[in-house]
Write a protein that holds these residues in place. Structure first.
Motif, PDB file in Angstrom:
ATOM      1  N   ARG A 142       0.838  -1.207   0.000  1.00 12.00           N
ATOM      2  CA  ARG A 142       0.000   0.000   0.000  1.00 12.00           C
ATOM      3  C   ARG A 142       0.868   1.250   0.000  1.00 12.00           C
ATOM      4  NH1 ARG A 142      -4.854  -2.019   3.857  1.00 12.00           N
ATOM      5  NH2 ARG A 142      -5.949  -3.149   2.226  1.00 12.00           N
ATOM      6  N   ILE A 143       1.958   1.184   0.771  1.00 10.41           N
ATOM      7  CA  ILE A 143       2.865   2.347   0.802  1.00 10.41           C
ATOM      8  C   ILE A 143       3.459   2.566  -0.590  1.00 10.41           C
ATOM      9  CG2 ILE A 143       5.080   3.183   1.710  1.00 10.41           C
ATOM     10  CD1 ILE A 143       4.301   1.768   4.343  1.00 10.41           C
ATOM     11  N   ARG A 144       3.828   1.459  -1.254  1.00 10.48           N
ATOM     12  CA  ARG A 144       4.431   1.582  -2.589  1.00 10.48           C
ATOM     13  C   ARG A 144       3.426   2.154  -3.582  1.00 10.48           C
ATOM     14  NH1 ARG A 144       7.522  -3.820  -3.986  1.00 10.48           N
ATOM     15  NH2 ARG A 144       7.842  -2.783  -5.963  1.00 10.48           N
ATOM     16  N   ILE A 145       2.160   1.708  -3.447  1.00 15.61           N
ATOM     17  CA  ILE A 145       1.119   2.242  -4.347  1.00 15.61           C
ATOM     18  C   ILE A 145       0.998   3.751  -4.154  1.00 15.61           C
ATOM     19  CG2 ILE A 145      -1.374   2.281  -4.783  1.00 15.61           C
ATOM     20  CD1 ILE A 145      -1.413  -0.677  -4.150  1.00 15.61           C
ATOM     21  N   LEU A 146       0.980   4.155  -2.880  1.00 14.48           N
ATOM     22  CA  LEU A 146       0.842   5.582  -2.564  1.00 14.48           C
ATOM     23  C   LEU A 146       2.012   6.373  -3.149  1.00 14.48           C
ATOM     24  CD1 LEU A 146      -1.138   7.284  -0.891  1.00 14.48           C
ATOM     25  CD2 LEU A 146       0.528   7.217   0.956  1.00 14.48           C
ATOM     26  N   LEU A 147       3.231   5.822  -2.959  1.00 12.10           N
ATOM     27  CA  LEU A 147       4.422   6.518  -3.467  1.00 12.10           C
ATOM     28  C   LEU A 147       4.377   6.622  -4.992  1.00 12.10           C
ATOM     29  CD1 LEU A 147       7.256   5.106  -1.212  1.00 12.10           C
ATOM     30  CD2 LEU A 147       6.317   7.403  -1.237  1.00 12.10           C
ATOM     31  N   SER A 148       3.942   5.529  -5.640  1.00  9.43           N
ATOM     32  CA  SER A 148       3.868   5.548  -7.106  1.00  9.43           C
ATOM     33  C   SER A 148       2.877   6.599  -7.567  1.00  9.43           C
ATOM     34  CB  SER A 148       3.410   4.201  -7.644  1.00  9.43           C
ATOM     35  OG  SER A 148       4.169   3.209  -7.113  1.00  9.43           O
ATOM     36  N   LEU A 149       1.745   6.662  -6.851  1.00  9.98           N
ATOM     37  CA  LEU A 149       0.725   7.658  -7.215  1.00  9.98           C
ATOM     38  C   LEU A 149       1.287   9.064  -7.104  1.00  9.98           C
ATOM     39  CD1 LEU A 149      -2.698   6.544  -5.778  1.00  9.98           C
ATOM     40  CD2 LEU A 149      -2.217   7.331  -8.073  1.00  9.98           C
ATOM     41  N   ILE A 150       1.977   9.311  -5.976  1.00  6.17           N
ATOM     42  CA  ILE A 150       2.555  10.649  -5.754  1.00  6.17           C
ATOM     43  C   ILE A 150       3.574  10.951  -6.848  1.00  6.17           C
ATOM     44  CG2 ILE A 150       4.017  12.013  -4.185  1.00  6.17           C
ATOM     45  CD1 ILE A 150       2.669  10.432  -1.896  1.00  6.17           C
ATOM     46  N   HIS A 151       4.392   9.930  -7.166  1.00  5.50           N
ATOM     47  CA  HIS A 151       5.437  10.102  -8.178  1.00  5.50           C
ATOM     48  C   HIS A 151       4.830  10.464  -9.540  1.00  5.50           C
ATOM     49  CE1 HIS A 151       9.238   9.647 -10.045  1.00  5.50           C
ATOM     50  NE2 HIS A 151       8.860   8.622 -10.788  1.00  5.50           N
ATOM     51  N   SER A 152       3.785   9.685  -9.944  1.00  9.12           N
ATOM     52  CA  SER A 152       3.158   9.936 -11.254  1.00  9.12           C
ATOM     53  C   SER A 152       2.537  11.318 -11.289  1.00  9.12           C
ATOM     54  CB  SER A 152       2.057   8.926 -11.542  1.00  9.12           C
ATOM     55  OG  SER A 152       2.371   7.720 -11.012  1.00  9.12           O
ATOM     56  N   THR A 153       1.811  11.663 -10.218  1.00  4.70           N
ATOM     57  CA  THR A 153       1.145  12.972 -10.190  1.00  4.70           C
ATOM     58  C   THR A 153       2.178  14.087 -10.271  1.00  4.70           C
ATOM     59  OG1 THR A 153      -0.186  11.880  -8.535  1.00  4.70           O
ATOM     60  CG2 THR A 153      -0.776  14.128  -9.029  1.00  4.70           C
ATOM     61  N   HIS A 154       3.288  13.878  -9.542  1.00  3.78           N
ATOM     62  CA  HIS A 154       4.337  14.899  -9.545  1.00  3.78           C
ATOM     63  C   HIS A 154       4.895  15.085 -10.955  1.00  3.78           C
ATOM     64  CE1 HIS A 154       8.035  16.957  -8.708  1.00  3.78           C
ATOM     65  NE2 HIS A 154       8.714  15.947  -9.226  1.00  3.78           N
ATOM     66  N   ILE A 155       5.158  13.947 -11.629  1.00  2.00           N
ATOM     67  CA  ILE A 155       5.734  14.026 -12.986  1.00  2.00           C
ATOM     68  C   ILE A 155       4.772  14.756 -13.916  1.00  2.00           C
ATOM     69  CG2 ILE A 155       6.312  12.644 -15.023  1.00  2.00           C
ATOM     70  CD1 ILE A 155       7.493  10.601 -13.099  1.00  2.00           C
ATOM     71  N   ILE A 156       3.488  14.357 -13.856  1.00  2.00           N
ATOM     72  CA  ILE A 156       2.509  14.948 -14.780  1.00  2.00           C
ATOM     73  C   ILE A 156       2.370  16.442 -14.519  1.00  2.00           C
ATOM     74  CG2 ILE A 156       0.059  14.975 -15.410  1.00  2.00           C
ATOM     75  CD1 ILE A 156       0.113  11.934 -14.857  1.00  2.00           C
ATOM     76  N   THR A 157       2.191  16.811 -13.248  1.00  2.00           N
ATOM     77  CA  THR A 157       1.969  18.239 -12.956  1.00  2.00           C
ATOM     78  C   THR A 157       3.203  19.061 -13.311  1.00  2.00           C
ATOM     79  OG1 THR A 157       2.522  17.695 -10.712  1.00  2.00           O
ATOM     80  CG2 THR A 157       0.207  18.069 -11.158  1.00  2.00           C
ATOM     81  N   SER A 158       4.402  18.522 -12.972  1.00  2.00           N
ATOM     82  CA  SER A 158       5.604  19.317 -13.252  1.00  2.00           C
ATOM     83  C   SER A 158       5.780  19.489 -14.754  1.00  2.00           C
ATOM     84  CB  SER A 158       6.842  18.672 -12.632  1.00  2.00           C
ATOM     85  OG  SER A 158       7.011  17.401 -13.179  1.00  2.00           O
ATOM     86  N   THR A 159       5.524  18.414 -15.533  1.00  3.04           N
ATOM     87  CA  THR A 159       5.689  18.538 -16.991  1.00  3.04           C
ATOM     88  C   THR A 159       4.702  19.546 -17.549  1.00  3.04           C
ATOM     89  OG1 THR A 159       6.120  16.189 -16.911  1.00  3.04           O
ATOM     90  CG2 THR A 159       5.967  17.158 -19.075  1.00  3.04           C
ATOM     91  N   ILE A 160       3.442  19.448 -17.087  1.00  4.41           N
ATOM     92  CA  ILE A 160       2.427  20.381 -17.595  1.00  4.41           C
ATOM     93  C   ILE A 160       2.810  21.809 -17.235  1.00  4.41           C
ATOM     94  CG2 ILE A 160       0.017  21.131 -17.292  1.00  4.41           C
ATOM     95  CD1 ILE A 160      -0.696  18.165 -17.112  1.00  4.41           C
ATOM     96  N   MET A 161       3.311  21.997 -15.999  1.00  4.43           N
ATOM     97  CA  MET A 161       3.671  23.358 -15.571  1.00  4.43           C
ATOM     98  C   MET A 161       4.809  23.908 -16.418  1.00  4.43           C
ATOM     99  SD  MET A 161       3.351  23.418 -11.500  1.00  4.43           S
ATOM    100  CE  MET A 161       4.343  24.859 -11.306  1.00  4.43           C
TER     101      MET A 161
END
Ligand code: FES
Length: 346
Positions: A66-85
Motif C-alpha cells: 500500500r505504501i508503494r502504491i501511494l508513493l507511485s501515485l505521488i510520483h506519477s502525479t508529480h511528474i505529470i503536474t511538473s511537466t504540464i507546468m
C-alpha cells in the motif's frame, strides 16, 4: 506538443506500470491465487520433500504494498503536474515574446502632415489609427457627385442595376461593354479572383442566370431593357495592404501549422493504406508463385515417371531379346554336341 506528450508519457508510464505491478494481487486476486498455486505445484515437482515458499501476501506485505502504491501515485502525479507546468510556462513565454514582437513591428503612426493630406483633419483619438500607404483611386461615379448620368458621361442604351445587400447602384451601358468596366465605372465593388472566368469568385446573378462579370459583357438587348445584377456581399469593400504582424496573422500561423499537421496525418494514412495494399498484393504474388512452382514440380514429376516407364519398357524388351538369343545359342550348342557324340560313336 508531440515531443512534450511523448516525454510526459514516457516518464509517467513506468510509474504507472510499477503501480499496476504492485497492486496486481489486489486488482486480480483470482489470477494471483491461480499463479500462486501453479508456482507451488512447479516447486513441488522439483523439490518433493520441501515445503513451497508462501507467496501469498501477508499483512506486512499488504502494508508495504500500500505504501508503494501511494508513493507511485505521488510520483506519477508529480511528474505529470511538473511537466504540464513547465510546458505551460514555456508556451506562455513564447506567447509573451510574440506579443512583444507584434507590438514592436506595428507600423508607426503617420506624421500629422501626412494625416492632414489623407484624411483632412487629425483628431487626437485617431493618433494611432492605421493609415495604409496606398490611396484608392477615385472612380468616375465618386468624383461626379450628384451629376446626372449624361453629365457624368455614362452613356448607353441598357440600364444596368447593381444590387449588393441593401445597396443599389444604377448606371447605363452600351451593348458589348465589359461588365467589369461598367461596374468599375459605377463604383460597384466586385471581388475578382482569376479574372479569366475560371474560378467563379466574381459570379453573380444576372436576370436570373449565374454570370461571371470578369468575362461577360453587356448583352445586345433592345434599348431600355434592364440588366439587374445581384452581387455577392463583401466583408470589406477595399483591398487593404494589411499588417504583417497582427493578432490575426498570429492565429493564422497556428491555423496553418494545424492544417499542415492535419495534412501530414492525412498523407500518413494514405501511405499506410498504400503500404497495406502493396503487402496484400505481394502476398497474392507469393501465393501465385507458390502455386506455379507446385504445378511445375508436379509436371516435372509426371514427366520423370513417364521417362522411367519408357526406360523400363526398353530394358524389358532388350532383356527379352537377350533371353531369346541365349536360348537360341544354347539349343545350337546342344545340337552341335549331339552331332559330335554321334561322330565319335561312328
Ligand atoms: S474572377 Fe475568376 S471567374 Fe471571374
Amino acid at each position: 506538443f508531440a515531443p512534450a506528450t511523448s516525454k510526459l508519457l514516457s516518464s509517467a508510464l513506468p510509474s504507472f506500470t510499477q503501480l499496476l505491478a504492485t497492486s496486481y494481487p489486489y486488482l486480480f486476486p483470482r489470477l494471483h491465487l491461480a499463479r500462486h498455486k501453479a508456482s507451488a505445484r512447479r516447486f513441488r515437482s522439483f523439490h518433493p520433500t520441501r515445503r513451497p515458499p508462501n507467496i501469498k501476501p501477508k499483512s506486512i506485505h499488504l502494508i508495504r504494498i500500500r505504501i508503494r502504491i501511494l508513493l507511485s501515485l505521488i510520483h506519477s502525479t508529480h511528474i505529470i503536474t511538473s511537466t504540464i507546468m513547465i510546458r505551460s510556462i514555456s508556451i506562455a513565454s513564447i506567447l509573451l515574446l510574440l506579443a512583444g514582437a507584434s507590438c514592436a513591428f506595428q507600423p508607426s503612426a503617420p506624421s500629422t502632415a501626412h494625416r492632414s493630406v489623407t484624411s483632412g483633419k487629425a483628431s487626437s483619438s485617431a493618433l494611432f489609427e492605421y493609415v495604409p500607404k496606398w490611396k484608392k483611386k477615385e472612380t468616375l461615379a465618386d468624383s461626379a457627385g450628384d451629376m446626372s448620368d449624361d453629365d457624368k458621361g455614362l452613356m448607353g442604351t441598357i440600364p444596368v442595376i447593381f444590387k449588393q445587400g441593401n445597396e443599389t447602384r444604377r448606371t447605363l451601358a452600351s451593348p458589348g461593354q465589359p461588365l467589369s468596366f461598367v461596374a468599375a465605372q459605377a463604383g460597384q465593388p466586385i471581388r475578382y479572383g482569376c479574372k479569366k472566368g475560371e474560378c467563379g469568385t466574381c459570379e453573380c446573378m444576372g436576370n436570373g442566370k449565374w454570370i461571371r462579370p470578369c468575362v461577360e459583357s453587356v448583352p445586345d438587348w433592345a434599348p431600355g431593357q434592364e440588366l439587374v445584377l445581384n452581387i455577392k456581399e463583401l466583408k470589406s469593400k477595399s483591398t487593404s495592404s494589411g499588417k504583417f504582424y497582427s493578432v490575426k496573422s498570429f492565429f493564422m500561423g497556428f491555423y496553418n501549422n494545424f492544417v499542415g499537421m492535419f495534412g501530414f496525418v492525412k498523407q500518413r494514412k494514405a501511405a499506410k493504406k498504400n503500404w497495406e495494399e502493396r503487402q496484400e498484393y505481394e502476398d497474392l504474388v507469393k501465393v501465385l508463385a507458390a502455386e506455379k512452382k507446385a504445378a511445375r514440380l508436379a509436371r516435372e514429376a509426371e514427366e520423370a515417371e513417364k521417362l522411367q516407364l519408357e526406360i523400363s519398357a526398353v530394358l524389358k524388351k532388350e532383356a527379352e531379346v537377350a533371353e531369346a538369343q541365349r536360348e537360341k545359342l544354347t539349343a545350337k550348342v546342344a545340337e552341335e554336341r549331339e552331332a559330335a557324340g554321334v561322330r565319335q560313336i561312328r
